[in-house]
Design a protein around this motif. Structure first.
Motif, PDB file in Angstrom:
ATOM      1  N   SER A  41      32.207  25.050  34.703  1.00 31.47           N
ATOM      2  CA  SER A  41      33.279  25.578  35.552  1.00 31.47           C
ATOM      3  C   SER A  41      33.479  27.053  35.271  1.00 31.47           C
ATOM      4  O   SER A  41      32.939  27.598  34.304  1.00 31.47           O
ATOM      5  CB  SER A  41      34.586  24.825  35.296  1.00 31.47           C
ATOM      6  N   ILE A  42      34.279  27.693  36.125  1.00 32.29           N
ATOM      7  CA  ILE A  42      34.699  29.068  35.914  1.00 32.29           C
ATOM      8  C   ILE A  42      36.220  29.083  35.829  1.00 32.29           C
ATOM      9  O   ILE A  42      36.893  28.342  36.557  1.00 32.29           O
ATOM     10  CB  ILE A  42      34.199  30.005  37.047  1.00 32.29           C
TER      11      ILE A  42
ATOM     12  N   GLU B  80      47.164  33.641  37.900  1.00 29.89           N
ATOM     13  CA  GLU B  80      47.273  33.615  39.360  1.00 29.89           C
ATOM     14  C   GLU B  80      48.653  34.101  39.821  1.00 29.89           C
ATOM     15  O   GLU B  80      49.065  33.814  40.936  1.00 29.89           O
ATOM     16  CB  GLU B  80      47.033  32.197  39.885  1.00 29.89           C
ATOM     17  N   ASP B  81      49.304  34.847  38.934  1.00 32.81           N
ATOM     18  CA  ASP B  81      50.657  35.316  39.239  1.00 32.81           C
ATOM     19  C   ASP B  81      50.767  36.845  39.179  1.00 32.81           C
ATOM     20  O   ASP B  81      51.838  37.391  38.937  1.00 32.81           O
ATOM     21  CB  ASP B  81      51.668  34.674  38.283  1.00 32.81           C
TER      22      ASP B  81
ATOM     23  N   ASP C 116      46.565  37.533  46.531  1.00 36.58           N
ATOM     24  CA  ASP C 116      46.323  36.121  46.199  1.00 36.58           C
ATOM     25  C   ASP C 116      46.699  35.785  44.756  1.00 36.58           C
ATOM     26  O   ASP C 116      46.439  34.687  44.271  1.00 36.58           O
ATOM     27  CB  ASP C 116      44.870  35.721  46.478  1.00 36.58           C
ATOM     28  N   GLY C 117      47.321  36.737  44.063  1.00 39.15           N
ATOM     29  CA  GLY C 117      47.815  36.478  42.713  1.00 39.15           C
ATOM     30  C   GLY C 117      46.819  36.695  41.598  1.00 39.15           C
ATOM     31  O   GLY C 117      47.158  36.565  40.426  1.00 39.15           O
ATOM     32  N   THR C 118      45.539  37.034  41.938  1.00 35.41           N
ATOM     33  CA  THR C 118      44.534  37.257  40.897  1.00 35.41           C
ATOM     34  C   THR C 118      44.168  38.733  40.811  1.00 35.41           C
ATOM     35  O   THR C 118      44.393  39.512  41.736  1.00 35.41           O
ATOM     36  CB  THR C 118      43.260  36.425  41.161  1.00 35.41           C
TER      37      THR C 118
ATOM     38  N   GLY D 205      43.665  29.287  34.182  1.00 33.20           N
ATOM     39  CA  GLY D 205      44.004  29.686  32.826  1.00 33.20           C
ATOM     40  C   GLY D 205      45.164  30.661  32.811  1.00 33.20           C
ATOM     41  O   GLY D 205      45.605  31.142  33.857  1.00 33.20           O
ATOM     42  N   GLN D 206      45.663  30.946  31.634  1.00 31.39           N
ATOM     43  CA  GLN D 206      46.760  31.884  31.472  1.00 31.39           C
ATOM     44  C   GLN D 206      46.231  33.321  31.516  1.00 31.39           C
ATOM     45  O   GLN D 206      45.053  33.581  31.286  1.00 31.39           O
ATOM     46  CB  GLN D 206      47.477  31.640  30.139  1.00 31.39           C
TER      47      GLN D 206
END
Length: 347
Positions: A222-223, A228-229, A234-236, A301-302
């Motif tokens: 996975s990646i 995302e905030d 788009d939050g990234t 992830g954070q």
């Protein structure tokens, strides 16, 4: 000219060597200790040199920290210009082992500059990084944006820049160009069969696009998207992704600039290399899914410490000063060439 390329067996250096061999009549000498570069890359470049039948290519397996060997090389070879890529470049490693970065990056660059001055070499092009800005106070980032590195990697590069600039200030025949890279990606686009001959080949790999490529090809499970905030659409995080071929071309423009600097830029010869716009982490992932035809797992992830929301170059200075123009400003092309290169490593 006869050009020395330190780190020429590595990712960016090899693309510059390729363009020098294909587009100029210069002779090229690669110096690389192969700690992160690859002998296979040198062999590919030797093949490209034979096919181009223009300038000659020579390779020395050598570490810049071996001062005696470097001094001997400068006595036996007559270089007209030096393009300096050899360096350690992992941010996390620089935090864990700062002395490695100050020794390998700053000290070795200082010694290399000293050798150039002694040998009367007046053209020096330095591979720097947007990491010298740290968490920039303005976006797009200008060359005059305050520099404030947040890790030893960025600081080791900034200190190297200072050595180069201070030397040039007192040595009138020592001229330089410093190129500050943003997020370099992609692979060779000029192969006749469409398969890149050289590309990004790191172990461990830490950059987003090759990690997403490996995930698309099933080499990773996975990646992970770290945060995302952010204050983006788009939050990234958004980064200025630059095709390595365009970056390589900037070095050829820098070499021409030092050869005939008709219109010198105001201020120091420091130039950002980027496209002046960016793409988010999610956009990179979606583009890779489209070009690969693979639907892979994306984990959440954070946030990571020190990741600014937005990092984009102001590239107006390199376009006006070096007359550099991008040819491969296309995220899909960047992803496609990176994907095809990674596939070729399985052959």
């Amino acid at each position: 000219m006869q050009i020395l390329v330190t780190g020429g067996a590595g990712y960016i250096g090899s693309h510059v060597v390729k363009q020098l061999l294909e587009a100029t009549d210069h002779d090229v000498c690669i110096l690389d200790n192969l700690s992160t570069g690859h002998l296979e890359t040198v062999e590919t470049l030797e093949s490209i040199a034979r096919e181009a039948n223009r300038g000659a290519l020579r390779f020395y397996k050598m570490d810049l920290a071996d001062f005696k060997a470097v001094a001997k090389l400068f006595m036996t070879e007559r270089f007209d210009a030096v393009l300096h890529f050899a360096a350690s470049s992992l941010v996390a490693e620089s935090v864990a082992n700062p002395l490695k970065y100050y020794m390998n990056n700053t000290v070795n660059t200082t010694h290399l500059v000293s050798r150039c001055v002694e040998a009367g070499i007046g053209k020096f092009i330095f591979s720097s990084t947007a990491a010298v800005y740290g968490e920039p106070r303005e976006v797009p980032v200008k060359e005059m944006t305050p520099t404030d590195p947040i890790n030893p990697y960025g600081m080791s590069k900034l200190m190297s820049e200072r050595v180069i600039r201070d030397t040039s200030a007192v040595k009138e025949d020592f001229d330089y160009v410093i190129l500050r890279y943003f997020n370099v990606s992609g692979a060779d686009v000029t192969a006749s069969n469409g398969t890149p001959r050289i590309g990004e080949w790191h172990e461990p790999e830490t950059h987003l696009i090759p990690l997403v490529v490996k995930t698309a090809l099933g080499k990773r499970d996975s990646i992970t998207v770290y945060g995302e905030d952010y204050d983006t659409e788009d939050g990234t995080c958004i980064r200025d992704y630059l095709h390595v071929e365009d970056l390589a071309a900037a070095h050829l423009r820098a070499l021409e600039y030092l050869g005939a600097p008709v219109e010198q830029s105001d201020g120091p010869n420091i130039f950002n290399v980027g496209y002046g716009h960016g793409f988010s982490v999610k956009q990179v992932i979606e583009t890779m899914k489209q070009v690969s035809g693979a639907d892979f797992t994306v984990d959440k992830g954070q946030r990571r410490a020190g990741d600014p929301a937005l990092l984009i170059a102001d590239n107006s200075r390199i376009k006006s000063g070096l007359k550099w123009q991008a040819r491969y400003d296309d995220l899909a092309l960047i992803c496609q060439t990176a994907l095809e290169w990674e596939r070729s490593l399985n052959d």
